[in-house]
Write a protein that holds these residues in place. Structure first.
Motif, PDB file in Angstrom:
ATOM      1  N   THR A  89       0.833  -1.208   0.000  1.00  0.00           N
ATOM      2  CA  THR A  89       0.000   0.000   0.000  1.00  0.00           C
ATOM      3  C   THR A  89       0.869   1.260   0.000  1.00  0.00           C
ATOM      4  OG1 THR A  89      -0.181  -0.132   2.423  1.00  0.00           O
ATOM      5  CG2 THR A  89      -1.957  -1.117   1.113  1.00  0.00           C
ATOM      6  N   SER A  90       2.025   1.197   0.648  1.00  0.00           N
ATOM      7  CA  SER A  90       2.938   2.337   0.631  1.00  0.00           C
ATOM      8  C   SER A  90       3.391   2.645  -0.784  1.00  0.00           C
ATOM      9  CB  SER A  90       4.152   2.048   1.522  1.00  0.00           C
ATOM     10  OG  SER A  90       5.113   3.084   1.410  1.00  0.00           O
ATOM     11  N   LEU A  91       3.714   1.610  -1.541  1.00  0.00           N
ATOM     12  CA  LEU A  91       4.138   1.807  -2.929  1.00  0.00           C
ATOM     13  C   LEU A  91       3.018   2.435  -3.758  1.00  0.00           C
ATOM     14  CD1 LEU A  91       6.449   1.348  -4.949  1.00  0.00           C
ATOM     15  CD2 LEU A  91       5.461  -0.912  -5.425  1.00  0.00           C
ATOM     16  N   ALA A  92       1.780   1.964  -3.541  1.00  0.00           N
ATOM     17  CA  ALA A  92       0.641   2.519  -4.269  1.00  0.00           C
ATOM     18  C   ALA A  92       0.412   3.985  -3.898  1.00  0.00           C
ATOM     19  CB  ALA A  92      -0.615   1.697  -3.990  1.00  0.00           C
ATOM     20  N   TRP A  93       0.524   4.308  -2.614  1.00  0.00           N
ATOM     21  CA  TRP A  93       0.316   5.681  -2.181  1.00  0.00           C
ATOM     22  C   TRP A  93       1.428   6.601  -2.657  1.00  0.00           C
ATOM     23  CZ3 TRP A  93      -3.823   8.103  -1.055  1.00  0.00           C
ATOM     24  CH2 TRP A  93      -4.892   7.467  -0.431  1.00  0.00           C
ATOM     25  N   ARG A  94       2.653   6.073  -2.733  1.00  0.00           N
ATOM     26  CA  ARG A  94       3.744   6.887  -3.287  1.00  0.00           C
ATOM     27  C   ARG A  94       3.450   7.270  -4.731  1.00  0.00           C
ATOM     28  NH1 ARG A  94       8.767   3.267  -1.866  1.00  0.00           N
ATOM     29  NH2 ARG A  94       9.483   4.102  -3.866  1.00  0.00           N
ATOM     30  N   SER A  95       2.910   6.334  -5.489  1.00  0.00           N
ATOM     31  CA  SER A  95       2.540   6.634  -6.872  1.00  0.00           C
ATOM     32  C   SER A  95       1.423   7.675  -6.919  1.00  0.00           C
ATOM     33  CB  SER A  95       2.102   5.349  -7.577  1.00  0.00           C
ATOM     34  OG  SER A  95       1.667   5.617  -8.898  1.00  0.00           O
ATOM     35  N   PHE A  96       0.449   7.560  -6.021  1.00  0.00           N
ATOM     36  CA  PHE A  96      -0.661   8.514  -5.971  1.00  0.00           C
ATOM     37  C   PHE A  96      -0.156   9.908  -5.631  1.00  0.00           C
ATOM     38  CE2 PHE A  96      -4.118  10.805  -3.967  1.00  0.00           C
ATOM     39  CZ  PHE A  96      -5.226  10.482  -4.747  1.00  0.00           C
ATOM     40  N   ASP A  98       2.909  11.082  -5.925  1.00  0.00           N
ATOM     41  CA  ASP A  98       3.775  11.570  -6.990  1.00  0.00           C
ATOM     42  C   ASP A  98       2.953  12.122  -8.158  1.00  0.00           C
ATOM     43  OD1 ASP A  98       6.384  12.056  -7.594  1.00  0.00           O
ATOM     44  OD2 ASP A  98       6.731  10.144  -8.576  1.00  0.00           O
ATOM     45  N   THR A  99       1.893  11.401  -8.513  1.00  0.00           N
ATOM     46  CA  THR A  99       1.077  11.819  -9.658  1.00  0.00           C
ATOM     47  C   THR A  99       0.229  13.041  -9.339  1.00  0.00           C
ATOM     48  OG1 THR A  99       0.980   9.555 -10.494  1.00  0.00           O
ATOM     49  CG2 THR A  99      -0.700  11.090 -11.288  1.00  0.00           C
ATOM     50  N   HIS A 100      -0.537  12.975  -8.255  1.00  0.00           N
ATOM     51  CA  HIS A 100      -1.552  14.002  -8.013  1.00  0.00           C
ATOM     52  C   HIS A 100      -1.006  15.236  -7.288  1.00  0.00           C
ATOM     53  CE1 HIS A 100      -4.642  11.485  -9.682  1.00  0.00           C
ATOM     54  NE2 HIS A 100      -4.299  10.490  -8.884  1.00  0.00           N
ATOM     55  N   LEU A 101      -0.200  15.041  -6.257  1.00  0.00           N
ATOM     56  CA  LEU A 101       0.420  16.224  -5.647  1.00  0.00           C
ATOM     57  C   LEU A 101       1.450  16.823  -6.587  1.00  0.00           C
ATOM     58  CD1 LEU A 101       0.904  15.551  -1.829  1.00  0.00           C
ATOM     59  CD2 LEU A 101      -0.962  16.664  -3.044  1.00  0.00           C
ATOM     60  N   GLY A 102       2.082  15.967  -7.404  1.00  0.00           N
ATOM     61  CA  GLY A 102       2.995  16.492  -8.416  1.00  0.00           C
ATOM     62  C   GLY A 102       2.276  17.387  -9.407  1.00  0.00           C
ATOM     63  N   THR A 103       1.039  17.030  -9.754  1.00  0.00           N
ATOM     64  CA  THR A 103       0.247  17.860 -10.662  1.00  0.00           C
ATOM     65  C   THR A 103      -0.113  19.190 -10.011  1.00  0.00           C
ATOM     66  OG1 THR A 103      -0.671  15.914 -11.769  1.00  0.00           O
ATOM     67  CG2 THR A 103      -1.897  17.974 -11.988  1.00  0.00           C
ATOM     68  N   ALA A 198      -8.107  20.658  -5.855  1.00  0.00           N
ATOM     69  CA  ALA A 198      -7.169  20.398  -4.758  1.00  0.00           C
ATOM     70  C   ALA A 198      -7.848  19.616  -3.639  1.00  0.00           C
ATOM     71  CB  ALA A 198      -6.608  21.714  -4.226  1.00  0.00           C
ATOM     72  N   ASN A 199      -9.083  19.966  -3.320  1.00  0.00           N
ATOM     73  CA  ASN A 199      -9.810  19.243  -2.274  1.00  0.00           C
ATOM     74  C   ASN A 199      -9.990  17.781  -2.651  1.00  0.00           C
ATOM     75  OD1 ASN A 199     -10.195  21.327  -0.389  1.00  0.00           O
ATOM     76  ND2 ASN A 199     -11.939  22.135  -1.523  1.00  0.00           N
ATOM     77  N   ASP A 200     -10.323  17.520  -3.917  1.00  0.00           N
ATOM     78  CA  ASP A 200     -10.510  16.134  -4.370  1.00  0.00           C
ATOM     79  C   ASP A 200      -9.231  15.313  -4.222  1.00  0.00           C
ATOM     80  OD1 ASP A 200     -13.114  16.705  -5.048  1.00  0.00           O
ATOM     81  OD2 ASP A 200     -12.696  17.041  -7.178  1.00  0.00           O
ATOM     82  N   LEU A 201      -8.074  15.954  -4.425  1.00  0.00           N
ATOM     83  CA  LEU A 201      -6.799  15.239  -4.360  1.00  0.00           C
ATOM     84  C   LEU A 201      -6.232  15.178  -2.944  1.00  0.00           C
ATOM     85  CD1 LEU A 201      -5.069  16.667  -7.578  1.00  0.00           C
ATOM     86  CD2 LEU A 201      -6.371  14.548  -7.321  1.00  0.00           C
ATOM     87  N   LEU A 202      -6.474  16.227  -2.160  1.00  0.00           N
ATOM     88  CA  LEU A 202      -5.890  16.285  -0.824  1.00  0.00           C
ATOM     89  C   LEU A 202      -6.675  15.483   0.210  1.00  0.00           C
ATOM     90  CD1 LEU A 202      -4.994  20.089  -0.680  1.00  0.00           C
ATOM     91  CD2 LEU A 202      -3.374  18.187  -0.796  1.00  0.00           C
ATOM     92  N   ALA A 203      -7.992  15.360   0.027  1.00  0.00           N
ATOM     93  CA  ALA A 203      -8.831  14.702   1.039  1.00  0.00           C
ATOM     94  C   ALA A 203      -8.387  13.259   1.307  1.00  0.00           C
ATOM     95  CB  ALA A 203     -10.294  14.764   0.625  1.00  0.00           C
ATOM     96  N   PRO A 204      -8.225  12.419   0.280  1.00  0.00           N
ATOM     97  CA  PRO A 204      -7.801  11.041   0.581  1.00  0.00           C
ATOM     98  C   PRO A 204      -6.398  10.969   1.180  1.00  0.00           C
ATOM     99  CG  PRO A 204      -7.780  11.436  -1.795  1.00  0.00           C
ATOM    100  CD  PRO A 204      -8.461  12.604  -1.168  1.00  0.00           C
ATOM    101  N   ILE A 205      -5.518  11.909   0.811  1.00  0.00           N
ATOM    102  CA  ILE A 205      -4.169  11.916   1.387  1.00  0.00           C
ATOM    103  C   ILE A 205      -4.220  12.316   2.858  1.00  0.00           C
ATOM    104  CG2 ILE A 205      -1.899  12.998   1.250  1.00  0.00           C
ATOM    105  CD1 ILE A 205      -2.356  13.293  -1.764  1.00  0.00           C
TER     106      ILE A 205
END
Length: 330
Positions: A89-96, A98-103, A198-205
């Motif tokens: 799950t850590s690997l999956a979240w790192r990808s998330f 990287d992709t979404h906060l990177g955007t 931003a809310n859509d991307l930050l909420a799950p994080i």
């Protein structure tokens, strides 16, 4: 005697070890797993890296390129106590992240004109040699544009004018008050759209922390460091337009993300380092070659390299022609 490790990263800015998220995460990582045992090499030349990207690490004769490879190189350290499920799950979240906060970070740095011209462009240019400092930041911005347009985070209502255009506009402007009001309304709607995205991307994080100091267990892992690197670059630079930084700082739901990021930074680079937590030596790399094209995170394309070589060659030929002509006149 074992040689000291060398971590090559994009230069520091805004009180942070690097202005690039992957480089910042790598600097945080090594400072936690090997304090006092490595040197930070501030470089603006990813062409010097084996895979044409920063960060990269030189260690015991090996060259390790890219953040993921650096983390794997120290696999028995921060992530060693994760269960198989947590590691996956850590690997999956790192990808998330990287992709979404990177955007979101790319949007803040490159899509918003009031941020790009005085802050991002000037920071990049100050670390590049002539002539790259005059065209490379704009070329890098163009590379991010397609990605941000696809995410709906490029054209968000800002009038994209440079500094010179702004001065001319103030002198020769023929816009009416209605046009000005219309521009303000478009910008306001654009900012609201960015907040929603931003809310859509930050909420799950934000739910990852759920009142904890770290994502897993009672110690930081590679996921904590990557997350912290992105959040720090979203809130610490002095953005003229800080819509995402304000969202992070002012929302009670997201304040724990900012607190977490600053905690990670203080653990890696405490204000008063102790004897067992020495800060790294910082070394400035030699200037890049004239044929260097600065492209973050290995997004370079062959035609860009060809264009850079051509532009540099033309500049050299033009300079020689001017010198020859001057000598002829004399």
């Amino acid at each position: 005697m074992v040689s000291r490790m060398k971590l090559f990263i994009w230069p520091g800015a805004w009180g942070l070890p690097s202005f690039d998220a992957h480089c910042l995460a790598a600097a945080l990582y090594l400072q936690l797993v090997a304090p006092g045992k490595f040197a930070l090499i501030e470089s603006a030349d990813p062409d010097s890296a084996p895979c044409g990207q920063l960060p990269y690490l030189e260690h015991a004769g090996a060259c390790v390129s890219g953040l993921d490879a650096i983390i794997d190189h120290f696999s028995g350290t921060l992530d060693a106590e994760l269960s198989p499920c947590e590691a996956a799950t850590s690997l999956a979240w790192r990808s998330f992240v990287d992709t979404h906060l990177g955007t979101l970070l790319a949007h803040t740095l490159f899509a918003i004109g009031p941020n790009y011209y005085p802050l991002t462009r000037n920071t990049l240019a100050s670390n590049l040699p002539v002539p790259q400092r005059y065209y490379a930041p704009a070329r890098l911005r163009d590379l991010y544009r397609e990605k941000l347009e696809h995410a709906g985070l490029w054209d968000v209502g800002y009038e994209d004018t440079g500094e010179n255009k702004d001065r001319l506009k103030n002198i020769f402007s023929t816009k009416s008050d209605e046009d000005e009001d219309g521009g303000k309304i478009r910008t306001a709607f654009g900012r609201e759209r960015v907040r929603e995205k931003a809310n859509d991307l930050l909420a799950p994080i934000a739910r990852l922390l759920a009142g904890k100091s770290f994502v897993y267990q009672e110690r930081p892992t590679s996921l904590d460091l990557l997350l912290a690197a992105h959040i720090l670059l979203l809130v610490e630079p002095p953005y003229p337009d800080s819509v995402i930084a304000t969202t992070l700082k002012d929302s009670t739901a997201y304040q724990p993300l900012v607190t977490h990021a600053r905690l990670i930074l203080s653990l890696a680079y405490p204000t008063t380092p102790g004897p067992n937590h020495l800060p790294p030596q910082i070394i400035f790399a030699s200037p890049p070659s004239l044929t260097y094209v600065p492209i973050l995170l290995a997004t370079e394309h062959p035609w860009l390299r060809f264009a850079s070589y051509s532009a540099t060659s033309l500049a050299v030929v033009a300079t020689l022609a001017i010198i020859a002509r001057t000598r002829t006149v004399q």
